[in-house]
Design a protein around this motif. Sequence first.
Motif, PDB file in Angstrom:
ATOM      1  N   VAL A 284       0.864  -1.197   0.000  1.00 51.39           N
ATOM      2  CA  VAL A 284       0.000   0.000   0.000  1.00 51.39           C
ATOM      3  C   VAL A 284       0.894   1.238   0.000  1.00 51.39           C
ATOM      4  O   VAL A 284       1.550   1.536   1.001  1.00 51.39           O
ATOM      5  CB  VAL A 284      -0.943   0.028   1.217  1.00 51.39           C
ATOM      6  CG1 VAL A 284      -1.801   1.295   1.183  1.00 51.39           C
ATOM      7  CG2 VAL A 284      -1.822  -1.214   1.244  1.00 51.39           C
ATOM      8  N   SER A 285       0.933   1.930  -1.122  1.00 53.05           N
ATOM      9  CA  SER A 285       1.748   3.145  -1.195  1.00 53.05           C
ATOM     10  C   SER A 285       1.084   4.263  -0.416  1.00 53.05           C
ATOM     11  O   SER A 285      -0.118   4.218  -0.120  1.00 53.05           O
ATOM     12  CB  SER A 285       1.924   3.564  -2.653  1.00 53.05           C
ATOM     13  OG  SER A 285       0.732   4.151  -3.145  1.00 53.05           O
ATOM     14  N   TRP A 286       1.865   5.262  -0.092  1.00 55.63           N
ATOM     15  CA  TRP A 286       1.305   6.406   0.627  1.00 55.63           C
ATOM     16  C   TRP A 286       0.182   7.072  -0.160  1.00 55.63           C
ATOM     17  O   TRP A 286      -0.749   7.592   0.425  1.00 55.63           O
ATOM     18  CB  TRP A 286       2.424   7.414   0.928  1.00 55.63           C
ATOM     19  CG  TRP A 286       2.989   7.220   2.303  1.00 55.63           C
ATOM     20  CD1 TRP A 286       3.057   6.053   3.002  1.00 55.63           C
ATOM     21  CD2 TRP A 286       3.542   8.223   3.152  1.00 55.63           C
ATOM     22  NE1 TRP A 286       3.641   6.264   4.223  1.00 55.63           N
ATOM     23  CE2 TRP A 286       3.946   7.593   4.341  1.00 55.63           C
ATOM     24  CE3 TRP A 286       3.759   9.583   3.003  1.00 55.63           C
ATOM     25  CZ2 TRP A 286       4.540   8.286   5.392  1.00 55.63           C
ATOM     26  CZ3 TRP A 286       4.362  10.284   4.048  1.00 55.63           C
ATOM     27  CH2 TRP A 286       4.744   9.635   5.235  1.00 55.63           C
ATOM     28  N   ARG A 287       0.273   7.077  -1.448  1.00 58.15           N
ATOM     29  CA  ARG A 287      -0.766   7.730  -2.241  1.00 58.15           C
ATOM     30  C   ARG A 287      -2.106   7.009  -2.115  1.00 58.15           C
ATOM     31  O   ARG A 287      -3.153   7.629  -2.313  1.00 58.15           O
ATOM     32  CB  ARG A 287      -0.349   7.797  -3.707  1.00 58.15           C
ATOM     33  CG  ARG A 287       0.780   8.777  -3.967  1.00 58.15           C
ATOM     34  CD  ARG A 287       0.889   9.199  -5.414  1.00 58.15           C
ATOM     35  NE  ARG A 287       2.026  10.087  -5.599  1.00 58.15           N
ATOM     36  CZ  ARG A 287       2.028  11.396  -5.349  1.00 58.15           C
ATOM     37  NH1 ARG A 287       0.932  11.969  -4.892  1.00 58.15           N
ATOM     38  NH2 ARG A 287       3.115  12.120  -5.548  1.00 58.15           N
ATOM     39  N   ARG A 288      -2.082   5.720  -1.762  1.00 56.35           N
ATOM     40  CA  ARG A 288      -3.312   4.946  -1.626  1.00 56.35           C
ATOM     41  C   ARG A 288      -3.696   4.712  -0.170  1.00 56.35           C
ATOM     42  O   ARG A 288      -4.753   4.141   0.113  1.00 56.35           O
ATOM     43  CB  ARG A 288      -3.155   3.607  -2.341  1.00 56.35           C
ATOM     44  CG  ARG A 288      -2.993   3.729  -3.853  1.00 56.35           C
ATOM     45  CD  ARG A 288      -2.692   2.376  -4.487  1.00 56.35           C
ATOM     46  NE  ARG A 288      -3.642   1.362  -4.045  1.00 56.35           N
ATOM     47  CZ  ARG A 288      -3.347   0.086  -3.788  1.00 56.35           C
ATOM     48  NH1 ARG A 288      -2.092  -0.334  -3.922  1.00 56.35           N
ATOM     49  NH2 ARG A 288      -4.278  -0.766  -3.413  1.00 56.35           N
TER      50      ARG A 288
END
Length: 384
Positions: A261-265
């Motif tokens: 889970v990337s920070w953008r998501r």
Amino acid sequence: MKLGFSDILDRIRQLTPSIADRREEIDNGRRLPPDLVAALRDTGVFRAAMPTAWGGPGLSSMEQILLIEELARADGSVGWCAMIGMDSGIYSGYLRPDVARTMFPRLDMISAGWTPPMGRAHEVEGGYRVEGHWRFGSGCLHADVLSGGCTVFRDGAPLLDEHGKPTWRVMMANPGSYAIDEASWDTTGLLGTGSCDYKATDLFVPKEHSFSFQEPYREGPLHRRSDAILRKMPGVPLGVARAAIDYVYEIADRKTDQPGVSWRRSQRVQMVVAECETRLLAARSAVFATVEGQWERLAAGQPLTKQERAAAALARYNAFRAAKDITSMLFDLVGGDAIYRRRTPLDRHARDMITACQHAVGQHRIAESSGQLLMGSETDAAFI
């Protein structure tokens, strides 16, 4: 060369990348490097408030905020020094016109100094003998003119004004006339401002080289109320907060909240960023709404109501407190990496806002003074 707002802003934007690259140098030196001061002069930022009659841009308080905000995005100390240094144009309007031109023979001259009455000015023939110890002389190590606020004394006793209060005047002199304690500025944040203590002992200041904020010589919105030196201050916290949020956007693609889970998501990151943007949007909107409203009233020669005065002071106060909260929230969001000074700028942003909020405009007593106005009473607080 005559410069307008757009010219100065363009020059600042050309300079800011190199400022950001020198943040460590600025902090470690606890002052702005001389070549950076020269580069800032060349942008025209220090002439921002110089009158059009002199060939200056005569910028509004709103335009001054925008310039400071841009510099503070690159470095809080640089934004702070620019904000203080451009007071030259404001101070010049409180001096007799011929004296002002003599004291400020060039448009890009830099002022510094603590204006509240921390010193004593003893009346003598032709002027004053000044003694005092002032703090927070931001930019005093590169200034052209250094001021010190004083209570005026006559025959050993404070001189009272028509309201029965001690007379307050600001003394202006060459920085070499004071003893500047360079070692005194070693602080939590805003390290590069060089906001040193400075002293005077038996310093003669001609009366015409001093002024009262109650006696302007120049007309217009910058001088119809004495708070012009504070109106532009929110540019610093607004710029620092903007830089802190932008940094999180910058690192979002290389950070993960949990495996896969990337920070953008990440909903957690999204919520924190949204909260910070909300706080900054509200603070910035309040600052510009109150300053623009104040400017329009003063331009029309109309006095401000107590509610308008309180609103302007509270908007400044809120900008400082909101920026402190934003930088703290993002510091927590980034976590362990945030504590490394050379790894992220968040440590600097947080420290700068902790220190900035110790200035009177960011202190809770501003809310108390504003509350007095809102409830119909008058306040003794200066510049409100």
